[in-house]
Write a protein that holds these residues in place. Structure first.
Motif, PDB file in Angstrom:
ATOM      1  N   LEU A  34       0.834  -1.199   0.000  1.00  0.00           N
ATOM      2  CA  LEU A  34       0.000   0.000   0.000  1.00  0.00           C
ATOM      3  C   LEU A  34       0.871   1.252   0.000  1.00  0.00           C
ATOM      4  O   LEU A  34       0.618   2.189  -0.766  1.00  0.00           O
ATOM      5  CB  LEU A  34      -0.931  -0.006   1.203  1.00  0.00           C
ATOM      6  N   HIS A  35       1.902   1.273   0.812  1.00  0.00           N
ATOM      7  CA  HIS A  35       2.804   2.427   0.840  1.00  0.00           C
ATOM      8  C   HIS A  35       3.505   2.608  -0.507  1.00  0.00           C
ATOM      9  O   HIS A  35       3.689   3.745  -0.972  1.00  0.00           O
ATOM     10  CB  HIS A  35       3.843   2.249   1.945  1.00  0.00           C
ATOM     11  N   GLU A  36       3.890   1.506  -1.134  1.00  0.00           N
ATOM     12  CA  GLU A  36       4.563   1.575  -2.436  1.00  0.00           C
ATOM     13  C   GLU A  36       3.677   2.280  -3.462  1.00  0.00           C
ATOM     14  O   GLU A  36       4.142   3.153  -4.218  1.00  0.00           O
ATOM     15  CB  GLU A  36       4.889   0.160  -2.906  1.00  0.00           C
ATOM     16  N   PHE A  37       2.410   1.928  -3.490  1.00  0.00           N
ATOM     17  CA  PHE A  37       1.525   2.529  -4.484  1.00  0.00           C
ATOM     18  C   PHE A  37       1.097   3.937  -4.102  1.00  0.00           C
ATOM     19  O   PHE A  37       0.866   4.779  -4.985  1.00  0.00           O
ATOM     20  CB  PHE A  37       0.309   1.627  -4.726  1.00  0.00           C
ATOM     21  N   GLN A  38       1.024   4.229  -2.834  1.00  0.00           N
ATOM     22  CA  GLN A  38       0.754   5.607  -2.441  1.00  0.00           C
ATOM     23  C   GLN A  38       1.868   6.523  -2.956  1.00  0.00           C
ATOM     24  O   GLN A  38       1.598   7.612  -3.483  1.00  0.00           O
ATOM     25  CB  GLN A  38       0.633   5.697  -0.920  1.00  0.00           C
ATOM     26  N   GLU A  39       3.100   6.074  -2.833  1.00  0.00           N
ATOM     27  CA  GLU A  39       4.234   6.853  -3.330  1.00  0.00           C
ATOM     28  C   GLU A  39       4.245   6.896  -4.852  1.00  0.00           C
ATOM     29  O   GLU A  39       4.562   7.928  -5.465  1.00  0.00           O
ATOM     30  CB  GLU A  39       5.534   6.255  -2.808  1.00  0.00           C
ATOM     31  N   ALA A  40       3.894   5.771  -5.488  1.00  0.00           N
ATOM     32  CA  ALA A  40       3.893   5.719  -6.946  1.00  0.00           C
ATOM     33  C   ALA A  40       2.872   6.693  -7.532  1.00  0.00           C
ATOM     34  O   ALA A  40       3.162   7.409  -8.504  1.00  0.00           O
ATOM     35  CB  ALA A  40       3.600   4.296  -7.420  1.00  0.00           C
ATOM     36  N   PHE A  41       1.691   6.734  -6.956  1.00  0.00           N
ATOM     37  CA  PHE A  41       0.687   7.693  -7.416  1.00  0.00           C
ATOM     38  C   PHE A  41       1.177   9.124  -7.228  1.00  0.00           C
ATOM     39  O   PHE A  41       0.965   9.989  -8.080  1.00  0.00           O
ATOM     40  CB  PHE A  41      -0.623   7.494  -6.648  1.00  0.00           C
ATOM     41  N   GLU A  42       1.828   9.367  -6.109  1.00  0.00           N
ATOM     42  CA  GLU A  42       2.303  10.713  -5.801  1.00  0.00           C
ATOM     43  C   GLU A  42       3.345  11.183  -6.815  1.00  0.00           C
ATOM     44  O   GLU A  42       3.371  12.362  -7.213  1.00  0.00           O
ATOM     45  CB  GLU A  42       2.907  10.739  -4.391  1.00  0.00           C
ATOM     46  N   GLU A  43       4.196  10.266  -7.254  1.00  0.00           N
ATOM     47  CA  GLU A  43       5.303  10.626  -8.143  1.00  0.00           C
ATOM     48  C   GLU A  43       4.945  10.557  -9.621  1.00  0.00           C
ATOM     49  O   GLU A  43       5.636  11.149 -10.461  1.00  0.00           O
ATOM     50  CB  GLU A  43       6.486   9.695  -7.869  1.00  0.00           C
ATOM     51  N   ALA A  44       3.873   9.828  -9.961  1.00  0.00           N
ATOM     52  CA  ALA A  44       3.564   9.575 -11.367  1.00  0.00           C
ATOM     53  C   ALA A  44       2.927  10.790 -12.033  1.00  0.00           C
ATOM     54  O   ALA A  44       2.258  11.600 -11.393  1.00  0.00           O
ATOM     55  CB  ALA A  44       2.626   8.380 -11.488  1.00  0.00           C
ATOM     56  N   ARG A  45       3.114  10.858 -13.328  1.00  0.00           N
ATOM     57  CA  ARG A  45       2.426  11.853 -14.146  1.00  0.00           C
ATOM     58  C   ARG A  45       1.232  11.164 -14.794  1.00  0.00           C
ATOM     59  O   ARG A  45       1.391  10.156 -15.490  1.00  0.00           O
ATOM     60  CB  ARG A  45       3.355  12.411 -15.208  1.00  0.00           C
ATOM     61  N   SER A  46       0.056  11.695 -14.594  1.00  0.00           N
ATOM     62  CA  SER A  46      -1.152  11.028 -15.067  1.00  0.00           C
ATOM     63  C   SER A  46      -1.485  11.420 -16.500  1.00  0.00           C
ATOM     64  O   SER A  46      -1.249  12.547 -16.932  1.00  0.00           O
ATOM     65  CB  SER A  46      -2.341  11.373 -14.160  1.00  0.00           C
ATOM     66  N   ALA A  47      -2.073  10.457 -17.220  1.00  0.00           N
ATOM     67  CA  ALA A  47      -2.584  10.731 -18.563  1.00  0.00           C
ATOM     68  C   ALA A  47      -3.984  11.325 -18.518  1.00  0.00           C
ATOM     69  O   ALA A  47      -4.530  11.712 -19.554  1.00  0.00           O
ATOM     70  CB  ALA A  47      -2.604   9.435 -19.377  1.00  0.00           C
ATOM     71  N   LEU A  48      -4.553  11.413 -17.325  1.00  0.00           N
ATOM     72  CA  LEU A  48      -5.939  11.864 -17.188  1.00  0.00           C
ATOM     73  C   LEU A  48      -6.018  13.367 -16.922  1.00  0.00           C
ATOM     74  O   LEU A  48      -5.099  13.948 -16.343  1.00  0.00           O
ATOM     75  CB  LEU A  48      -6.612  11.111 -16.033  1.00  0.00           C
ATOM     76  N   PRO A  49      -7.129  13.976 -17.298  1.00  0.00           N
ATOM     77  CA  PRO A  49      -7.321  15.410 -17.008  1.00  0.00           C
ATOM     78  C   PRO A  49      -7.614  15.626 -15.532  1.00  0.00           C
ATOM     79  O   PRO A  49      -7.878  14.683 -14.781  1.00  0.00           O
ATOM     80  CB  PRO A  49      -8.519  15.773 -17.875  1.00  0.00           C
ATOM     81  N   GLU A  50      -7.582  16.876 -15.135  1.00  0.00           N
ATOM     82  CA  GLU A  50      -7.880  17.216 -13.741  1.00  0.00           C
ATOM     83  C   GLU A  50      -9.365  17.113 -13.422  1.00  0.00           C
ATOM     84  O   GLU A  50      -9.744  16.897 -12.270  1.00  0.00           O
ATOM     85  CB  GLU A  50      -7.389  18.639 -13.435  1.00  0.00           C
ATOM     86  N   GLU A  51     -10.195  17.256 -14.422  1.00  0.00           N
ATOM     87  CA  GLU A  51     -11.639  17.163 -14.235  1.00  0.00           C
ATOM     88  C   GLU A  51     -12.232  16.255 -15.314  1.00  0.00           C
ATOM     89  O   GLU A  51     -11.763  16.245 -16.455  1.00  0.00           O
ATOM     90  CB  GLU A  51     -12.300  18.544 -14.328  1.00  0.00           C
ATOM     91  N   PRO A  52     -13.274  15.494 -14.988  1.00  0.00           N
ATOM     92  CA  PRO A  52     -13.935  14.697 -16.020  1.00  0.00           C
ATOM     93  C   PRO A  52     -14.726  15.594 -16.961  1.00  0.00           C
ATOM     94  O   PRO A  52     -15.004  16.755 -16.644  1.00  0.00           O
ATOM     95  CB  PRO A  52     -14.871  13.785 -15.207  1.00  0.00           C
ATOM     96  N   ASP A  53     -15.088  15.049 -18.104  1.00  0.00           N
ATOM     97  CA  ASP A  53     -15.881  15.796 -19.076  1.00  0.00           C
ATOM     98  C   ASP A  53     -17.359  15.509 -18.816  1.00  0.00           C
ATOM     99  O   ASP A  53     -17.948  14.606 -19.420  1.00  0.00           O
ATOM    100  CB  ASP A  53     -15.491  15.388 -20.498  1.00  0.00           C
ATOM    101  N   GLU A  54     -17.955  16.271 -17.927  1.00  0.00           N
ATOM    102  CA  GLU A  54     -19.346  16.019 -17.558  1.00  0.00           C
ATOM    103  C   GLU A  54     -20.306  16.302 -18.709  1.00  0.00           C
ATOM    104  O   GLU A  54     -21.425  15.763 -18.736  1.00  0.00           O
ATOM    105  CB  GLU A  54     -19.731  16.861 -16.336  1.00  0.00           C
TER     106      GLU A  54
END
Length: 244
Positions: free
Chosen positions: A205-225
């Motif tokens: 769990l700690h490994e993935f918490q750090e991975a999410f924190e460091e990763a650059r996402s391909a997703l936008p900041e907001e969904p397209d409602e």
């Protein structure tokens, strides 16, 4: 019961709720983690007749049954959950084709706009949040000295913790969600390790918490409602007539 019989039973059960737009087999069967005694879980969405939405008492938004295990959400509720990044409802629009039992034109349209429901913060928070919930359950199991049934449930929670982390991270990084695991064995082995020692889940769990924190996402900041709104309004037009 054979796989064909199981699929037929699920389709018949879904038919008791009108206007089912999309429904399929989800959960352990879809992930490739099912064993001989696993339940077959089904998830879908339906459209309430538009006329009923204007009455004094709105129609029920979810129908949940057991034997078979099935959850159907009304289209608007499904959209709200998906826009929030809910991992359970999102998997419905990313299933392998063979796992769909009901697939309509409007269901295909929804699959076609599935990326519009995604946003980096909501996916991260939802998947890590669900994984953390699984870990909290494991923490309550003390040192692993419990009954065989509790050990089985602990192994199951651990498998799903690891799955949520991997699938959520993939979705966050790439914008794509792979439902069926390429190799289920590491997830099963992890479950057995954690069943013996629940604390063994903490480093993952700690490994993935750090991975999410460091990763650059391909997703936008907001969904397209707007896409979700447009699809939902199309559903309302389609079922405008009373009893449609």
């Amino acid at each position: 019961m054979t796989a064909t019989d199981s699929n037929t039973a699920g389709t018949q059960e879904a038919a008791t709720v009108g206007n089912v737009l999309l429904s399929g087999i989800v959960g352990s069967t879809a992930y490739g983690l099912a064993h001989q005694d696993s339940d077959v879980d089904r998830l879908g969405l339906f459209a309430a007749p538009t006329e009923e939405l204007h009455g004094l008492r709105p129609p029920k938004e979810s129908h949940v049954t057991t034997d078979p295990d099935r959850t159907l959400h009304e289209a608007a509720k499904w959209c709200r959950l998906a826009l929030g990044g809910n991992p359970t409802v999102l998997e419905l629009v990313w299933l392998p084709d063979e796992l769909y039992e009901v697939r309509t034109e409007l269901g295909d349209e929804l699959i076609g706009i599935r990326a519009s429901f995604l946003s980096a913060p909501r996916v991260r928070d939802a998947y890590l949040g669900y994984a953390t919930q699984q870990f909290r359950r494991l923490e309550q199991r003390a040192d692993g000295s419990f009954s065989a049934d509790t050990r089985r449930r602990t192994a199951k929670h651990a498998r799903h913790l690891k799955r949520l982390c991997h699938q959520g991270y993939e979705l966050y990084r790439t914008g794509r969600l792979t439902i069926r695991l390429d190799d289920p064995e590491p997830f099963r082995a992890f479950g057995e390790r954690v069943a013996a020692d629940p604390e063994a889940a903490r480093p993952l769990l700690h490994e993935f918490q750090e991975a999410f924190e460091e990763a650059r996402s391909a997703l936008p900041e907001e969904p397209d409602e707007r896409a979700a709104e447009g699809w939902l309004r199309g559903v309302r037009r389609r079922f405008f007539e009373v009893g449609a």
